[in-house]
Design a protein around this motif. Structure first.
Motif, PDB file in Angstrom:
ATOM      1  N   UNK A 167      -4.812   3.543   7.088  1.00  0.00           N
ATOM      2  CA  UNK A 167      -5.695   2.994   6.059  1.00  0.00           C
ATOM      3  C   UNK A 167      -6.443   1.775   6.578  1.00  0.00           C
ATOM      4  N   UNK A 168      -5.736   0.894   7.287  1.00  0.00           N
ATOM      5  CA  UNK A 168      -6.379  -0.292   7.834  1.00  0.00           C
ATOM      6  C   UNK A 168      -7.394   0.096   8.904  1.00  0.00           C
ATOM      7  N   UNK A 169      -7.024   1.043   9.736  1.00  0.00           N
ATOM      8  CA  UNK A 169      -7.938   1.560  10.753  1.00  0.00           C
ATOM      9  C   UNK A 169      -9.254   2.001  10.117  1.00  0.00           C
ATOM     10  N   UNK A 170      -9.148   2.836   9.099  1.00  0.00           N
ATOM     11  CA  UNK A 170     -10.332   3.381   8.439  1.00  0.00           C
ATOM     12  C   UNK A 170     -11.114   2.292   7.712  1.00  0.00           C
ATOM     13  N   UNK A 171     -10.398   1.338   7.145  1.00  0.00           N
ATOM     14  CA  UNK A 171     -11.044   0.236   6.437  1.00  0.00           C
ATOM     15  C   UNK A 171     -11.910  -0.586   7.399  1.00  0.00           C
ATOM     16  N   UNK A 172     -11.396  -0.849   8.590  1.00  0.00           N
ATOM     17  CA  UNK A 172     -12.163  -1.604   9.576  1.00  0.00           C
ATOM     18  C   UNK A 172     -13.410  -0.827   9.995  1.00  0.00           C
ATOM     19  N   UNK A 220       0.809  -1.208   0.000  1.00  0.00           N
ATOM     20  CA  UNK A 220       0.000   0.000   0.000  1.00  0.00           C
ATOM     21  C   UNK A 220       0.845   1.262   0.000  1.00  0.00           C
ATOM     22  N   UNK A 221       1.935   1.260   0.771  1.00  0.00           N
ATOM     23  CA  UNK A 221       2.767   2.451   0.917  1.00  0.00           C
ATOM     24  C   UNK A 221       4.089   2.056   1.571  1.00  0.00           C
ATOM     25  N   UNK A 222       5.081   2.929   1.457  1.00  0.00           N
ATOM     26  CA  UNK A 222       6.333   2.729   2.188  1.00  0.00           C
ATOM     27  C   UNK A 222       6.267   3.380   3.557  1.00  0.00           C
ATOM     28  N   UNK A 223       5.189   4.128   3.795  1.00  0.00           N
ATOM     29  CA  UNK A 223       4.994   4.847   5.051  1.00  0.00           C
ATOM     30  C   UNK A 223       4.100   4.015   5.968  1.00  0.00           C
ATOM     31  N   UNK A 224       4.643   3.547   7.074  1.00  0.00           N
ATOM     32  CA  UNK A 224       3.888   2.691   7.980  1.00  0.00           C
ATOM     33  C   UNK A 224       2.661   3.394   8.541  1.00  0.00           C
ATOM     34  N   UNK A 227       8.782  -8.383   7.631  1.00  0.00           N
ATOM     35  CA  UNK A 227       8.554  -7.023   7.166  1.00  0.00           C
ATOM     36  C   UNK A 227       9.605  -6.100   7.775  1.00  0.00           C
ATOM     37  N   UNK A 228       9.783  -4.932   7.210  1.00  0.00           N
ATOM     38  CA  UNK A 228      10.969  -4.119   7.522  1.00  0.00           C
ATOM     39  C   UNK A 228      10.884  -3.319   8.807  1.00  0.00           C
ATOM     40  N   UNK A 229       9.695  -3.276   9.429  1.00  0.00           N
ATOM     41  CA  UNK A 229       9.550  -2.425  10.600  1.00  0.00           C
ATOM     42  C   UNK A 229       9.748  -3.224  11.884  1.00  0.00           C
TER      43      UNK A 229
END
Length: 258
Positions: free
Chosen positions: A25-30, A15-19, A46-48
């Motif tokens: 986005x996931x918050x709003x999707x839920x 979705x993005x490189x910005x966590x 994952x990289x984070x």
């Protein structure tokens, strides 16, 4: 409208490189899809870091986190304690397939016992893909770990896939074992495995079982539409449906605010 808790989510790295964008986005999707709360499974692949992910999840409107660690390293105890006490994680996530370890490795038992001491559950990936089967995937191994850790609560993710009946039979014998039907409930659509899962739900009286979408395998909305089509097909409705998608998870995690 049926309330929903999604106990099996991942971060959508495409979705993005910005966590922050990914989490928001996931918050709003839920929220848009009437999902009251969701559990994000942090992954070492994952990289984070767990710290960065945990800090953002603690600010989320709907999301909680399970921390993924390397159970074969001596740092596992310190990292898990840090994640739970300082970064808001409410569970431990272990992935035998992705992390390439054997379930019956004594080090797995050790960290699972420690999770119990910290009063957090352990979610174990239990999906038998081809590689897992080649490497000796067996419900017996999962059972031995649960038996060795009576003070720890386990969630066997994906319900054991096409071994659903075996996993059901064992979970009915072990009071510290729960199951989620993420991925399998939709992956096997059109096969007898979905019938097995529906039978398992009924046999377990719709208890000790959680809904999960395994997002981003599918979008939240598409996962819900297809999942509820399956529920309707097998006549799962009313309080039994509410138990699977909301009540069981709410009670398991003690979310009295929902």
């Amino acid at each position: 409208m049926t309330r929903i808790i999604d106990t099996h989510l991942h971060l959508n790295v495409k979705l993005s490189s910005d966590l922050r964008v990914i989490v928001d986005s996931l918050d709003n999707d839920l929220i848009t899809n009437n999902v009251s709360r969701g559990i994000v499974l942090h992954l070492l692949a994952q990289k984070w870091s767990y710290k960065i992910v945990g800090e953002l999840l603690m600010k989320s409107k709907t999301l909680k986190g399970f921390q993924n660690i390397n159970p074969l390293l001596d740092t596992k105890y310190r990292e898990l304690e840090d994640g739970v006490k300082n970064f808001g994680y409410i569970g431990l996530k272990l992935h035998p397939r992705m992390q390439e370890f054997k379930i019956d490795d004594p080090r797995i038992v050790e960290i699972c016992k420690y999770a119990g001491e910290l009063n957090v559950p352990v979610l174990l990936d239990a999906f038998p893909d081809g590689s897992a089967i080649i490497n000796g995937f067996s419900v017996n191994d999962f059972a031995k770990v649960a038996i060795a850790c009576p003070g720890t609560t386990f969630i066997w993710a994906h319900f054991g896939g096409h071994h659903a009946i075996d996993f059901m039979m064992v979970a009915k014998r072990l009071p510290n074992v729960y199951l989620d039907f993420s991925y399998s409930w939709l992956y096997y659509r059109g096969s007898s495995v979905v019938e097995d899962l529906a039978y398992a739900f009924k046999s377990m009286q719709y208890s000790k079982i959680f809904h999960g979408s395994d997002y981003p395998d599918r979008s939240i909305s598409n996962s819900l539409v297809l999942s509820f089509e399956n529920f309707a097909k097998f006549g799962i409705e009313g309080v039994n449906l509410e138990k699977l998608v909301f009540i069981n998870a709410k009670e398991f995690f003690g979310w009295s605010d929902l």
